[in-house]
Scaffold this motif. Structure first.
Motif, PDB file in Angstrom:
ATOM      1  N   ARG A   1       0.799  -1.235   0.000  1.00  0.00           N
ATOM      2  CA  ARG A   1       0.000   0.000   0.000  1.00  0.00           C
ATOM      3  C   ARG A   1       0.831   1.285   0.000  1.00  0.00           C
ATOM      4  NH1 ARG A   1      -1.587  -1.388   5.299  1.00  0.00           N
ATOM      5  NH2 ARG A   1      -2.166  -3.570   5.226  1.00  0.00           N
ATOM      6  N   ALA A   2       1.116   1.800  -1.173  1.00  0.00           N
ATOM      7  CA  ALA A   2       1.950   2.990  -1.340  1.00  0.00           C
ATOM      8  C   ALA A   2       3.336   2.766  -0.720  1.00  0.00           C
ATOM      9  CB  ALA A   2       1.288   4.242  -0.763  1.00  0.00           C
ATOM     10  N   PRO A   3       4.056   1.772  -1.254  1.00  0.00           N
ATOM     11  CA  PRO A   3       5.375   1.459  -0.690  1.00  0.00           C
ATOM     12  C   PRO A   3       6.319   2.661  -0.812  1.00  0.00           C
ATOM     13  CG  PRO A   3       5.031   0.293  -2.786  1.00  0.00           C
ATOM     14  CD  PRO A   3       3.728   0.927  -2.416  1.00  0.00           C
TER      15      PRO A   3
ATOM     16  N   GLY B   1      -0.989  -2.913  -9.828  1.00  0.00           N
ATOM     17  CA  GLY B   1      -0.226  -2.383  -8.706  1.00  0.00           C
ATOM     18  C   GLY B   1       0.277  -1.004  -9.072  1.00  0.00           C
TER      19      GLY B   1
HETATM   20 MO1  MOS Z   1       0.378  -2.076  -4.676  1.00  0.00          MO
HETATM   21  S1  MOS Z   1       1.594  -2.020  -3.026  1.00  0.00           S
HETATM   22  O1  MOS Z   1       1.097  -1.162  -5.795  1.00  0.00           O
HETATM   23  O2  MOS Z   1      -0.134  -3.562  -5.086  1.00  0.00           O
END
Ligand code: MOS
Length: 748
Positions: free
Chosen positions: A355-357, A512
């Motif tokens: 989630r928003a790495p 993603g």
């Molecule tokens: Mo997400 S962390 O771009 O699936």
């Protein structure tokens, strides 16, 4: 350069409408089949046995006891596990992460699979796994920053350099009238999707058929093909629905591979579903960070320098470094900035995209530090941001493809009522004597695009077909992509057959990086455009068609018909064109990807602003977020209902980052102390009394043909910062360690 103008792109009546999820009824009635809902004939149940130690070797397993248990069919250990064609530690591409699939007895983290028990029933397999009584040879472990040796990683995130800078930061800090020098901590987070990783695997004459949730079908197919030494096209993956992904299903994980190996070992279809507690190890997590920020401002409150140093952690055996510094490259205008990374290696599973790495963990630190600098300058934090936000990307000097941040600040502030905010901290108390505070955070997320292909067909019965191997994690891809498809073919939704979610369809890239609608949507747009063009070619060269001789570009499509652009009284239906030509259908293919020219010239981001109200009990330290308002601009909105839902979901995860989520490792054992959904806190309905997302109109005519930017992850950014800043405004206390729990505010 070939920059397309989104304002001139043909689109019809579907894009922009708030259709409900097309698969919604299937989901609420239980008719939608998730991976674990499949039961092929003769299927067995596989259960993982996982390690309770963080580092060492398995030296004993009571396989005989497990095998003797009634209903157990087989026990898979390194002694009898199928050998893979490629060692799972081999990294053939940047998206190949090392996995633990019983190729040896090594243990590298807690909850690593050490055996698989296969039984006639789930109960038999589960009971068998309990009888294995593993013995270990243990080695010393490190799971904390303090105990580990620091190094500079070769790359962070996906291939970004560990040091990036422009200007003279030391000079900027030396000459500053006001400085802050602060350290923010963010803990490890686990994905915690509702649906655990699950697989039903069946070998059919050397070919592999699997049902498993995947955010990227072609990548999964490619990885499995390498591991099992087969052609990718001999692997068929169905993944029509995911019960959440959050990055954890971006790449095929070890337990999914073990399910396939188990099916191979026993020669029968096998189902393997991970138990909730087993998810805290082999499928990735957000690496913890310690972020040291030094910021300077001149006498007028203009930024003079930002230094953002990130300490983060990967596993001992593989590389993923949470790229928390990236937000600092694009948010605020400063004559000098530097982002630098150091890392340690811990005895945990390898971190991954969550989630928003980077943007999530980085934005809470940057937004907190910016707020501290605004306070040091005696300025309102919104006024400080309005003065300092970047008009061009500060790291590169590139203009943005579009940027409506000022509008986001303005609309969010108006809706929230920010103008009434007293400057001083600890100056608002409600009728019950509870401290009240207001905070703001800037949101941002890069507008990525990956690579996708799509195929479109117009048929002689006047209907259309669009095919793309896209994924719906719950975000609404089934609906939004179908809207793009229907408009691309100028058909009403009822006349469109839309296929996605399986690996036999054209590669849609990865769902993603908030890039799926932009990538897959533009591939669909190109494919449908090609199908329309092919149909127009047939008509324009047919003397019996009213479109004969209309010439290139002289035809428009509308509601299942083509018309001459110069004389719209002359036209005919798709069906009539194909019927006369004796054709069943025409097809078109198209690609979606970022334009290299655009990426070289521009910075591409979505933007937003989040405003938070919190209440803090002065005696108990209890924190409540009572109001959240976010305003976001992310280009063309395909479906306002889905987009709003994405923003709200992101903001809820922002609350989670600020107040709830924290994976706690036992330093003695390396075990997650709270590795289950009872103890690993996430916000529930009662934690979110009021949350609003405003969709700010933005026409990005540069980013891609449809003008789409991502909306999935931006909501988490800005939100955590807004909450942390509001807590300071309520209490006068800066808490710089996430999550902000009541113990950190006791006695305020
Ligand atoms: Mo997400 S962390 O771009 O699936």
């Amino acid at each position: 350069m070939n920059v397309m103008n989104a304002a001139h792109v043909r689109h019809g009546s579907n894009i922009g409408q708030s259709f409900a999820r097309r698969e919604g009824v299937l989901k609420v009635t239980g008719a939608a089949r998730y991976a674990a809902d499949h039961h092929p004939a003769g299927m067995l149940y596989a259960v993982l046995a996982v390690s309770s130690v963080a580092r060492g070797r398995v030296i004993g397993l009571d396989v005989a006891a497990a095998r003797a248990h009634e209903g157990v069919v087989e026990v898979m250990t390194p002694d009898n596990a199928p050998k893979l064609a490629q060692h799972p530690d081999e990294k053939s591409n940047p998206f190949a992460f090392r996995m633990d699939v019983l190729q040896d007895a090594r243990v590298r983290y807690v909850n690593q699979p050490i055996a698989v028990v296969i039984g006639e029933t789930l109960e038999a397999a589960s009971e068998g796994a309990l009888l294995l009584a593993p013995e270990y040879e243990r080695e010393d472990i490190v799971v904390r920053f303090e105990e580990a040796e620091r190094f500079v990683p070769a790359a962070v995130g996906v291939g970004a350099p560990p040091v990036e800078s422009h200007g003279d930061v030391e000079a900027g800090l030396r000459d500053a009238a006001r400085c802050v020098d602060v350290t923010y901590d963010t803990p490890a987070h686990y994905h915690n999707a509702m649906e655990p990783h699950a697989i039903v695997a069946e070998w059919q004459d050397g070919k592999l058929v699997i049902d498993t949730p995947s955010q990227g079908l072609a990548i999964a197919q490619g990885r499995l093909a390498e591991l099992f030494g087969m052609a990718p096209e001999d692997i068929f993956i169905r993944s029509p629905y995911l019960g959440g992904g959050f990055g954890g299903k971006g790449l095929i994980a070890g337990p999914q591979v073990l399910g396939i190996m188990a099916a191979k070992l026993v020669g029968r279809p096998v189902k393997l579903v991970m138990r909730r507690e087993q998810l805290y190890g082999p499928i990735g997590h957000r690496g913890m960070t310690r972020q040291h920020l030094r910021l300077g401002a001149d006498g007028e409150g203009g930024l003079t320098a930002i230094e953002h140093h990130v300490l983060t952690a990967s596993s001992r055996f593989d590389d993923f470094f949470e790229p928390s510094g990236a937000v600092t490259h694009s948010l605020y205008a400063t004559p000098a900035l530097v982002t630098r990374y150091e890392a340690v290696r811990l005895d945990t599973g390898t971190p991954l995209f969550v989630r928003a790495p980077g943007e999530a963990s980085g934005s809470v630190a940057l937004e907190g530090a910016i707020d501290e600098l605004a306070a040091a300058c005696g300025m309102d934090p919104l006024a400080f941001r309005l003065k300092n936000y970047a008009e061009v990307e500060p790291l590169t000097g590139k203009p943005f493809t579009s940027k409506a941040l000022r509008e986001c600040y303005a609309q969010g502030a108006a809706r929230f009522g920010w103008a009434d905010r007293p400057l001083a901290a600890r100056s608002m108390t409600d009728a019950a004597g509870v401290l009240t505070g207001w905070g703001v955070g800037t949101a941002t997320f890069p507008a990525h695009m990956f690579q996708a292909s799509a195929r479109a067909e117009i048929r002689v019965d006047g209907s259309g077909l669009v095919e793309i191997g896209a994924q719906d994690m719950g975000q609404g891809a089934w609906t939004a992509l179908a809207q793009i498809a229907a408009d691309g073919l100028s058909l009403e939704m009822a006349k469109l057959e839309f296929k996605m979610g399986s690996s036999d369809l054209p590669d849609a890239g990865i769902a993603g990086g908030s890039a799926h609608t932009a990538t897959a949507g533009n591939a669909i747009h190109a494919a449908t455009g090609a199908a329309i063009a092919a149909l127009a070619d047939i008509a324009m060269s047919d003397e019996e068609s009213p479109l004969f001789g209309a010439g290139n570009g002289g035809v428009v499509s509308r509601n299942g018909h083509l018309y001459r652009r110069d004389d719209e009284s002359r036209g005919e239906s798709y069906a009539a064109i194909l019927l006369r030509a004796g054709r069943d259908c025409v097809e078109g293919r198209g690609e979606g990807a970022a334009s290299q020219e655009v990426m070289e010239k521009y910075a591409a981001h979505a933007h937003g602003a989040v405003f938070a109200e919190v209440k803090v009990d002065p005696e108990l330290g209890q924190i409540r977020v009572t109001r959240l308002v976010g305003a976001f601009a992310a280009g063309r909105v395909i479906n306002p209902r889905m987009v709003e839902s994405q923003y709200l979901g992101g903001m809820v995860w922002g609350v989670s980052l600020a107040l709830h989520e924290e994976a706690i490792m036992d330093a003695r054992t390396g075990r997650p102390v709270n590795g289950n959904l009872a103890d690993y806190h996430v916000p529930v309905n009662a934690d979110i009394p009021s949350v609003e997302a405003i969709i700010v109109e933005e026409h990005d005519t540069v980013i891609n043909a449809l003008g789409i930017k991502g909306v999935g992850e931006i909501g988490i950014t800005g939100t955590a910062g807004a909450i942390v800043n509001a807590i300071w405004h309520a209490t006068g206390v800066r808490v710089r360690s996430m999550p902000v729990t009541l113990d950190k505010l006791l006695g305020v």
